[in-house]
Design an enzyme around this catalytic site. Structure first.
Site, short mmCIF file in Angstrom:
data_model
loop_
_atom_site.label_atom_id
_atom_site.label_comp_id
_atom_site.label_asym_id
_atom_site.label_seq_id
_atom_site.Cartn_x
_atom_site.Cartn_y
_atom_site.Cartn_z
CD GLU A 31 -2.99 -0.74 -0.11
OE1 GLU A 31 -3.04 0.37 -0.63
OE2 GLU A 31 -3.63 -1.72 -0.56
CE1 TYR A 114 -6.35 3.36 -1.10
CE2 TYR A 114 -4.04 3.40 -0.41
CZ TYR A 114 -5.07 2.83 -1.14
OH TYR A 114 -4.83 1.70 -1.87
CG ASP A 132 -8.12 4.19 -4.76
OD1 ASP A 132 -9.33 4.12 -5.08
OD2 ASP A 132 -7.27 3.41 -5.20
#
Ligand code: SF4
Length: 348
Positions: A31, A114, A132
């Site tokens: 991520e 996020y 996102d």
């Protein structure tokens, strides 16, 4: 809708290395690496990192320069530094495990809403909706939201829809499915609506508005910067310097620079460059103009070779100076713009 989307995801999801024997650490690495990066660009970096730092302990114990060196080329170097800081906090303050509490996760360096939502939902199945660029596009189209997605109000509306839609029994898979749909089917241009698993729920599709949505106003103009980049040579060795630990390209190595207004009066700029670094020496060739675009900056620069008989040099704001052979440059975390200078030097 949730059922159809999840079924589609399980049948069509891309085979990505962090999805094999998943763990919070793999999700955390992927991520962070994939923020503001495509999967194709980020994948080789993920593989390098997981190989060199296979677990939180090895990453937490890594030194910053090695991490920056492995990251070089991916840009947004503060992400690499924050990833390392977060890893150290997780290792020392959270018993080596990513915290399950949303607020505690958000307090980690580089972990924003996020990443926190993505890691907590994918690794721990906690019900946090991920927002996102891909999810924003899918939601705007599903609900035919035409307002500017740069506006806070619009984003709040999108967030409410995302939270309501989230499948509470499988939040991780659902988040991944939304992102995957945006990346592979509900693409910005020419989305594959006919084969979209949730087209029957999509208002933009029904009203033929797909191409007009989402709407995003133009970003503020980038700041223009022009740099003279000095390749200062003493026999076979070249001088490189390390930038301060905060600000643009913090902690990265580069060739010393002088910021100038334009390319006119180059002689005056050379003299300013020499006096800034307290150098004497002979000027050599100058490169063509090169360019590097950052999120807020449009940088144009030229390399200039300067041969000097002494190694004494004034550091200015730099925090470290090294004289190295050309072949050793690859061992330093040199940012992308100045890698172009290295490529130019290799051709000389
Ligand atoms: S129908 Fe088209 S616009 Fe709507 S979600 Fe699917 S791919 Fe996106």
């Amino acid at each position: 809708m949730q059922h159809r989307l999840l079924k589609w995801f399980h049948q069509n999801k891309r085979d990505l290395p962090w999805r094999t024997n998943p763990s919070w650490y793999k999700t955390f690495l992927s991520e962070i690496i994939l923020q503001q990066t495509t999967v194709a660009q980020g994948l080789p970096y993920y593989q390098k990192f997981i190989q060199q730092y296979p677990d939180i302990k090895s990453l937490a114990k890594a030194d910053e320069q090695s991490v920056l060196h492995l990251w070089a080329g991916l840009g947004y170097y503060s992400r690499a530094r924050n990833m390392l800081k977060a890893a150290r906090i997780i290792y020392t303050e959270h018993d080596g495990v990513f915290p399950q509490d949303y607020k505690t996760a958000l307090a980690l360096p580089g972990i924003g809403p996020y990443s926190a939502a993505a890691i907590l939902s994918i690794s721990y199945n906690l019900p946090h909706a991920v927002i996102d660029g891909n999810v924003i596009r899918v939601i705007c189209r599903l609900y035919a939201i035409k307002e500017d997605t740069r506006e806070k109000n619009t984003l709040n509306r999108i967030k409410k829809h995302a939270t309501k839609l989230l499948d509470k029994k499988a939040p991780g898979d659902f988040n991944e499915a939304m992102m995957e749909l945006g990346a592979t089917t509900c693409t910005p241009r020419q989305p594959l609506c006919q084969s979209c698993p949730i087209n029957r729920f999509c208002i933009a599709y029904k009203k033929n508005l797909v191409i007009k949505i989402p709407y995003k106003s133009k970003p503020a103009k980038k700041k223009k910067l022009i740099n003279l980049v000095g390749v200062i040579k003493n026999k076979s060795q070249i001088c490189i310097m390390r930038r301060p630990d905060s600000g643009l390209l913090a902690g990265m190595w580069e060739f010393p620079i002088l910021e100038i207004r334009d390319w006119d009066n180059l002689d005056i700029h050379y003299d300013r460059f020499k006096s800034r670094f307290e150098l004497t020496g002979q000027l050599g060739i100058i490169s063509e103009e090169m360019r590097q675009i950052y999120s807020h900056i449009d940088l144009r620069f030229k390399g200039i070779i300067l041969n000097t008989a002494k190694k004494s040099i004034h550091k200015n704001d730099y925090v470290d100076v090294k004289w190295v052979d050309f072949s050793e440059l690859k061992n330093y975390a040199i940012h992308n713009a100045h890698k172009k200078i290295i490529a130019w030097l290799a051709d000389q």
